[in-house]
Design an enzyme around this catalytic site. Structure first.
Site, mmCIF file in Angstrom:
data_model
loop_
_atom_site.group_PDB
_atom_site.id
_atom_site.type_symbol
_atom_site.label_atom_id
_atom_site.label_comp_id
_atom_site.label_asym_id
_atom_site.label_seq_id
_atom_site.Cartn_x
_atom_site.Cartn_y
_atom_site.Cartn_z
ATOM 1 N N GLY A 20 -18.955 -7.522 -44.719
ATOM 2 C CA GLY A 20 -17.493 -7.587 -44.788
ATOM 3 C C GLY A 20 -16.987 -7.615 -46.217
ATOM 4 N NE ARG B 137 -10.537 0.049 -40.881
ATOM 5 C CZ ARG B 137 -11.699 -0.578 -40.955
ATOM 6 N NH1 ARG B 137 -11.717 -1.899 -40.979
ATOM 7 N NH2 ARG B 137 -12.834 0.090 -41.004
ATOM 8 N NE ARG C 217 -20.568 -3.460 -37.310
ATOM 9 C CZ ARG C 217 -19.689 -2.804 -38.051
ATOM 10 N NH1 ARG C 217 -18.931 -1.872 -37.504
ATOM 11 N NH2 ARG C 217 -19.554 -3.037 -39.329
HETATM 12 P P1 ADP Z 1 -20.615 -4.888 -46.814
HETATM 13 O O1 ADP Z 1 -21.737 -5.102 -45.865
HETATM 14 O O2 ADP Z 1 -20.056 -6.176 -47.325
HETATM 15 O O3 ADP Z 1 -19.579 -3.947 -46.304
HETATM 16 P P2 ADP Z 1 -21.639 -2.751 -48.541
HETATM 17 O O4 ADP Z 1 -22.991 -2.723 -49.132
HETATM 18 O O5 ADP Z 1 -21.382 -1.813 -47.407
HETATM 19 O O6 ADP Z 1 -21.264 -4.251 -48.124
HETATM 20 O O7 ADP Z 1 -20.565 -2.476 -49.664
HETATM 21 C C1 ADP Z 1 -19.183 -2.585 -49.424
HETATM 22 C C2 ADP Z 1 -18.396 -1.924 -50.530
HETATM 23 O O8 ADP Z 1 -18.748 -2.499 -51.802
HETATM 24 C C3 ADP Z 1 -18.675 -0.431 -50.689
HETATM 25 O O9 ADP Z 1 -17.905 0.366 -49.817
HETATM 26 C C4 ADP Z 1 -18.286 -0.244 -52.152
HETATM 27 O O10 ADP Z 1 -16.873 -0.216 -52.254
HETATM 28 C C5 ADP Z 1 -18.778 -1.508 -52.824
HETATM 29 N N1 ADP Z 1 -20.175 -1.349 -53.339
HETATM 30 C C6 ADP Z 1 -21.334 -1.674 -52.705
HETATM 31 N N2 ADP Z 1 -22.416 -1.355 -53.457
HETATM 32 C C7 ADP Z 1 -21.951 -0.821 -54.605
HETATM 33 C C8 ADP Z 1 -22.571 -0.287 -55.812
HETATM 34 N N3 ADP Z 1 -23.886 -0.243 -55.972
HETATM 35 N N4 ADP Z 1 -21.734 0.180 -56.787
HETATM 36 C C9 ADP Z 1 -20.392 0.132 -56.637
HETATM 37 N N5 ADP Z 1 -19.762 -0.357 -55.565
HETATM 38 C C10 ADP Z 1 -20.508 -0.828 -54.544
#
Ligand code: ADP
Length: 447
Positions: free
Chosen positions: A164, A337, A291
């Site tokens: 999240g 959303r 999911r």
């Molecule tokens: P969560 O499970 O909290 O959604 P994610 O790994 O999917 O975490 O990352 C969520 C958001 O964080 C991504 O959509 C991006 O905006 C930012 N993010 C994650 N990893 C990176 C990275 N290595 N560099 C830059 N932004 C990142």
């Protein structure tokens, strides 16, 4: 096929699942907290069971109460929706151990992908490109420094159990590294009960592009193209579209092919999303969601495939009724959303909806559990609806979005509708020229 599905969720997604069940001819059971007695998912389901008081821990996350509801209604499958128990491996195990089908992947796959460190390793082994970073967990300062030297700054410290948009800390230079790691560890331990962290190169201006997959239990896997979810606020998606406006057909087929092959190798079942950051023509895996996603309707719009129906069918052991070649991408779709929040401060705005008017017409879909006179309870996520538009191309989709946003009325509470009315006229949004930090900058400028 199942006779009766218990929907372990609320709001628009519970309705969405009910609709898919109805079209297949499956009876539905709604579960609800005492705050949700008058919620639409309760009114529309074939049966309903109250599972506890308003706080989620005592109702929508209350596994014994949900299992009791399964038992007394005789449901033969449970659909967890998204959020709540949808990525809880233990819940999937409990459901399955009662000879009830959990509509989702196996508990092992949920567990594997639920830990970002094991997930990254698994997809990397299966051929998916990942963000350069530490090989696994950071366990010592010297190891952290060595990884930093190899990968370079800025670096992101990420929690293995993060979710999240929480559990991330930026280390801009070597001076910040150790402190960022220790804060991230402490925060992750407090928030997720697991303090393991890893390091990843921080991508400066990437887009968030994710690939939808669908797999049956007979070895068939397809990809359904990608979604661009770069418009985010505090790492939370606000607007999503499909296809990604900057991807070429060649890039689409290539990444889709890589993902489908990897998912087949992993032996995954059901719907899943592989999330990437995309920068300078390169894809970097960040996580897999095991999911249904909030933004699945944009994929449904451009493929014409009912993802929830297919998810239920494959969970029941049926074969996919189409192959990769049958999947054609048609036009462009955009989802907004709509949250019960102030459009600029994002302060939640629960309360009574005085007036509700849904937009309509060609290419317009509204997934919402709100109705006039309904009181939005303060206990849950502020998402109250999703407006999805589809057009022959991006230009038409945007035109339709503008028109539907103007038509839509939600009175009595604050919503994010005015935010989208502003966004849809912005030159960068119109041209599709944005990245994951664009919205945050835009919001700061408009203050
Ligand atoms: P969560 O499970 O909290 O959604 P994610 O790994 O999917 O975490 O990352 C969520 C958001 O964080 C991504 O959509 C991006 O905006 C930012 N993010 C994650 N990893 C990176 C990275 N290595 N560099 C830059 N932004 C990142």
């Amino acid at each position: 096929m199942f006779n009766k599905v218990l929907i372990a969720n609320r709001g628009e997604i519970a309705l969405r699942i009910h609709r898919a069940c109805q079209e297949i001819g499956i009876q539905t059971v709604a579960v609800h907290s005492t705050a949700d007695r008058d919620a639409k998912h309760v009114l529309i389901a074939d049966e309903s069971v109250c599972i506890g008081p308003p706080p989620p821990a005592q109702s929508y996350l209350n596994v014994p109460a949900i299992m009791a509801a399964v038992e007394i209604t005789g449901a033969d499958a449970v659909h967890p929706g998204y959020g709540f128990l949808s990525e809880n491996a233990r819940f999937a195990e409990i459901v399955n151990s009662h000879d009830i089908t959990f509509i989702g992947p196996t508990a092992e796959h949920i567990r594997l992908m639920g830990d970002k460190i094991t997930a990254k390793q698994a997809v990397m082994d299966a051929g998916i490109p990942v963000v350069p970073g530490s090989k696994g967990e950071i366990t010592s300062d010297s190891q952290a420094k060595q990884v930093a030297e190899e990968v370079g700054y800025p670096l992101l410290v990420k929690a293995a159990s993060g979710g999240g948009g929480r559990g991330m800390k930026l280390a801009a230079t070597a001076d910040d590294l150790l402190e960022a790691i220790s804060t991230a560890r402490t925060e992750a331990l407090a928030a997720f009960g697991d303090g393991s962290v890893y390091l990843e190169r921080y991508l400066e201006l990437p887009r968030h592009v994710e690939v939808q997959v669908l797999a049956d239990s007979h070895g068939n896997v397809v990809h359904l193209g990608e979604r661009d979810c770069s418009l985010q606020r505090r790492n939370q998606k606000i607007l999503e579209e499909a296809p990604c406006p900057v991807l070429t057909e060649e890039e689409r087929q290539e990444i889709g092919g890589i993902v489908a092959k990897a998912i087949s190798k992993i032996g995954y079942l059901g719907v899943g999303t592989i999330e990437f950051l995309y920068e300078n023509g390169e894809f970097f895996f960040i996580e897999m969601n095991t999911r249904l996603q909030v933004e699945h309707p944009v994929t449904e719009a451009i493929t014409g495939i009912d993802l929830v129906r297919e998810q239920i069918r494959v969970a029941a052991g049926e074969k996919l009724s189409f192959t990769q070649d049958d999947i054609k991408f048609r036009g462009h779709a955009i989802e907004c959303r709509i949250n019960a929040e102030h459009p600029r401060t994002f302060v939640p705005s629960p309360g009574k909806v005085r007036e509700f008017h849904a937009p309509g017409g060609l290419g317009v879909r509204l997934d919402s559990a709100v109705y006039a006179g309904y009181s939005i309870p303060p206990f849950y996520d502020s998402l109250i609806g999703k407006l999805i538009v589809h057009g022959a191309n991006r230009e038409e989709a945007l035109m339709r979005l503008k028109r539907s946003l103007d038509e839509m009325v939600i009175a009595g509470i604050e919503t994010t509708l005015p935010l989208f009315r502003d966004l849809v006229g912005d030159p960068d949004v119109i041209s599709g020229d944005y990245h994951i930090h664009w919205l945050q900058h835009w919001l700061e400028e408009k203050k």
